[in-house]
Write a protein that holds these residues in place. Structure first.
Motif, PDB file in Angstrom:
ATOM      1  N   MET A  48       0.860  -1.175   0.000  1.00  0.00           N
ATOM      2  CA  MET A  48       0.000   0.000   0.000  1.00  0.00           C
ATOM      3  C   MET A  48       0.898   1.227   0.000  1.00  0.00           C
ATOM      4  O   MET A  48       1.756   1.372   0.877  1.00  0.00           O
ATOM      5  CB  MET A  48      -0.900   0.001   1.237  1.00  0.00           C
ATOM      6  N   THR A  49       0.734   2.080  -1.000  1.00  0.00           N
ATOM      7  CA  THR A  49       1.572   3.269  -1.134  1.00  0.00           C
ATOM      8  C   THR A  49       0.702   4.497  -1.373  1.00  0.00           C
ATOM      9  O   THR A  49      -0.523   4.397  -1.480  1.00  0.00           O
ATOM     10  CB  THR A  49       2.549   3.142  -2.320  1.00  0.00           C
ATOM     11  N   LEU A  50       1.359   5.622  -1.513  1.00  0.00           N
ATOM     12  CA  LEU A  50       0.662   6.856  -1.865  1.00  0.00           C
ATOM     13  C   LEU A  50       0.752   7.166  -3.364  1.00  0.00           C
ATOM     14  O   LEU A  50       0.414   8.258  -3.798  1.00  0.00           O
ATOM     15  CB  LEU A  50       1.220   8.027  -1.050  1.00  0.00           C
ATOM     16  N   GLN A  51       1.201   6.184  -4.163  1.00  0.00           N
ATOM     17  CA  GLN A  51       1.337   6.407  -5.602  1.00  0.00           C
ATOM     18  C   GLN A  51       0.033   6.836  -6.249  1.00  0.00           C
ATOM     19  O   GLN A  51       0.024   7.765  -7.060  1.00  0.00           O
ATOM     20  CB  GLN A  51       1.835   5.137  -6.305  1.00  0.00           C
ATOM     21  N   THR A  52      -1.067   6.157  -5.926  1.00  0.00           N
ATOM     22  CA  THR A  52      -2.313   6.494  -6.601  1.00  0.00           C
ATOM     23  C   THR A  52      -2.780   7.902  -6.231  1.00  0.00           C
ATOM     24  O   THR A  52      -3.395   8.577  -7.064  1.00  0.00           O
ATOM     25  CB  THR A  52      -3.408   5.453  -6.318  1.00  0.00           C
ATOM     26  N   LEU A  53      -2.479   8.359  -5.027  1.00  0.00           N
ATOM     27  CA  LEU A  53      -2.781   9.742  -4.671  1.00  0.00           C
ATOM     28  C   LEU A  53      -1.994  10.688  -5.572  1.00  0.00           C
ATOM     29  O   LEU A  53      -2.550  11.621  -6.161  1.00  0.00           O
ATOM     30  CB  LEU A  53      -2.458  10.006  -3.199  1.00  0.00           C
TER      31      LEU A  53
END
Length: 186
Positions: free
Chosen positions: A42-47
């Motif tokens: 789970m990362t903040l890439q999609t944000l």
């Protein structure tokens, strides 16, 4: 008009290249904000991708994500947890990585078609492409690992659904805030 066009009206090649590099760096940094989960972190890439798509528009956002994938394939540690190399593009998370290009393009495309202002419209423009990202992500996870489609959905989509809604809302807030600041300046 996108937020980036309003802020930087120059469409010169050096300006576009600088935006692509800055956007890919933003995405690379967001990939390092990671919660280790197996098989998909789970990362903040999609944000970050939603913000880039909402602010850059379709073509520039897609070019930014292509640059990001090329940087990672060349060995720069831009993927989640500092991973790099072309093998990441064909591994269990490869569908998400390739899907990022489509997500960025579609987000920007929606902005260019009237979802550019207003918090709710920006939220929808971020949410729909983020939800569609699960299609290539789960599909490649299933194919590469050999797990059932149901298990691939449970491991590769279900844990990320609520976070996807929150990230779409945050991206919409950031870009709506950018428009608000720009209106107050002008």
């Amino acid at each position: 008009m996108t937020l980036s066009q309003a802020l930087l009206p120059s469409t010169s090649l050096p300006t576009r290249i600088a935006m692509i590099l800055a956007g890919s760096l933003f995405i690379a940094l967001s990939a390092q904000a990671s919660v280790p989960m197996f098989p998909v972190p789970m990362t903040l890439q999609t944000l970050a991708i939603s913000i880039v798509g909402l602010a850059f528009g379709a073509r520039l956002a897609a070019a930014t994500l292509i640059a990001y994938l090329v940087e990672g394939a060349m060995g720069l540690p831009v993927f989640a947890d500092g991973k790099a190399g072309a093998m990441a593009l064909i591994g269990p998370t490869g569908g998400y990585l390739w899907g990022f290009v489509a997500m960025a393009w579609m987000t920007g495309w929606m902005v260019e078609r009237g979802f550019d202002r207003g918090l709710f419209r920006l939220f929808i423009a971020a949410l729909i492409p983020a939800a569609l990202l699960f299609v290539p992500g789960v599909a490649m996870l299933q194919v590469v690992t050999g797990m059932s489609v149901g298990k691939a959905i449970v491991l590769g989509a279900t844990p990320f659904l609520l976070g996807g809604v929150v990230k779409a809302a945050l991206a919409a807030l950031v870009v709506a805030g950018g428009w608000s600041v720009l209106r107050k300046r002008g």
